[in-house]
Design a protein around this motif. Structure first.
Motif, mmCIF file in Angstrom:
data_model
loop_
_atom_site.group_PDB
_atom_site.id
_atom_site.type_symbol
_atom_site.label_atom_id
_atom_site.label_comp_id
_atom_site.label_asym_id
_atom_site.label_seq_id
_atom_site.Cartn_x
_atom_site.Cartn_y
_atom_site.Cartn_z
ATOM 1 N N MET A 1 1.001 -1.236 0.112
ATOM 2 C CA MET A 1 -0.027 0.072 0.269
ATOM 3 C C MET A 1 0.847 1.371 -0.064
ATOM 4 O O MET A 1 0.425 2.293 -0.551
ATOM 5 C CB MET A 1 -0.887 -0.211 1.200
ATOM 6 C CG MET A 1 -1.931 -1.087 1.219
ATOM 7 S SD MET A 1 -3.171 -0.893 -0.163
ATOM 8 C CE MET A 1 -2.826 -2.517 -0.987
ATOM 9 N N ASP A 2 2.242 1.219 0.533
ATOM 10 C CA ASP A 2 2.993 2.416 0.413
ATOM 11 C C ASP A 2 4.487 2.132 0.403
ATOM 12 O O ASP A 2 4.642 0.918 0.684
ATOM 13 C CB ASP A 2 2.617 3.041 1.610
ATOM 14 C CG ASP A 2 2.952 2.645 2.990
ATOM 15 O OD1 ASP A 2 3.625 1.831 3.348
ATOM 16 O OD2 ASP A 2 2.131 2.840 3.919
ATOM 17 N N ARG A 3 5.268 2.963 0.245
ATOM 18 C CA ARG A 3 6.732 2.688 0.002
ATOM 19 C C ARG A 3 7.395 2.198 1.274
ATOM 20 O O ARG A 3 8.114 1.289 1.330
ATOM 21 C CB ARG A 3 7.303 4.006 -0.206
ATOM 22 C CG ARG A 3 7.244 4.319 -1.436
ATOM 23 C CD ARG A 3 8.196 5.522 -2.039
ATOM 24 N NE ARG A 3 7.951 5.872 -3.310
ATOM 25 C CZ ARG A 3 6.881 6.472 -3.787
ATOM 26 N NH1 ARG A 3 5.725 6.918 -2.809
ATOM 27 N NH2 ARG A 3 6.647 6.707 -4.886
ATOM 28 N N ASN A 4 6.827 2.599 2.587
ATOM 29 C CA ASN A 4 7.418 1.783 3.771
ATOM 30 C C ASN A 4 7.335 0.438 3.657
ATOM 31 O O ASN A 4 8.177 -0.292 3.936
ATOM 32 C CB ASN A 4 6.847 2.672 5.080
ATOM 33 C CG ASN A 4 7.563 3.769 5.627
ATOM 34 O OD1 ASN A 4 8.736 3.973 5.234
ATOM 35 N ND2 ASN A 4 6.744 4.617 6.233
ATOM 36 N N ASN A 5 6.134 0.146 3.470
ATOM 37 C CA ASN A 5 5.577 -1.293 3.550
ATOM 38 C C ASN A 5 6.401 -2.069 2.329
ATOM 39 O O ASN A 5 6.796 -3.332 2.422
ATOM 40 C CB ASN A 5 3.996 -1.408 3.495
ATOM 41 C CG ASN A 5 3.475 -1.217 4.793
ATOM 42 O OD1 ASN A 5 3.552 -1.769 5.844
ATOM 43 N ND2 ASN A 5 2.689 -0.193 4.959
#
Ligand code: 4NP
Length: 164
Positions: free
Chosen positions: A97-101
């Protein structure tokens, strides 16, 4: 992005991943299932979701996500689980869902055997290409609706790239 329709094995397995698995990824999973059912393709795909964190294992999705999904005609039926190393082997597409994940999932794939399966969800969003799906956890109804609209659009384009 277009994928070859002749997948080597059916059903194709898709895993949607966020941090807590109570807001974004269970919604992405439910929207995906709704779209493939409506297209008559339910038996071609298996969809699941999980979180990279362990905060909510065994919980139901956030009540605000459930309410927002219902308002948009989507039913959520999910129990939170955490990403495991085995998931990287057993799923065909892993949608962050996002760059961190995304970077946490890549780190999980230590041997880099499964890097080719890992994608950012909004790589499929023509409106906000390669942006993060924003985390609505500390937000309000407007933020949950924004997440719904982003996921509805991104998942639609992902389904089209899988089935065209
Ligand atoms: P999600 O949102 O990753 O979209 O499920 C969050 C849910 C819970 C937390 C953070 C984000 N939390 O800190 O508990």
């Amino acid at each position: 992005m277009l994928f070859c329709k002749n997948f080597s094995k059916m059903p194709v397995k898709i895993l949607f991943v966020c941090l807590g698995n109570i807001c974004r990824s269970p919604l992405a999973e439910a929207i995906f299932i709704d779209k493939i059912r409506k297209s008559g393709l339910a038996s071609d795909f298996i969809a699941q979701s999980c979180g990279t964190a362990n905060y909510h294992i065994g919980d139901s999705p956030d009540p605000r996500t459930i309410r927002n999904a219902q308002r948009n005609g989507i039913q959520l039926d999910h129990i939170v689980s955490q990403l495991s190393e085995n998931d990287l082997h057993s799923y065909d597409f892993i949608m962050a869902m996002d760059r961190n994940n995304l970077s946490n999932i890549f780190r999980f794939d230590g041997a880099k055997e499964n890097n080719h399966k890992i994608f950012l969800m909004r790589a499929f969003d023509s409106v906000g290409k390669d942006k993060d799906v924003p985390d609505p956890y500390y937000g309000d109804e407007k933020d949950f609706q924004e997440v719904f609209d982003i996921l509805d659009r991104s998942v639609q384009s992902f389904v089209e790239s899988l089935t065209k």
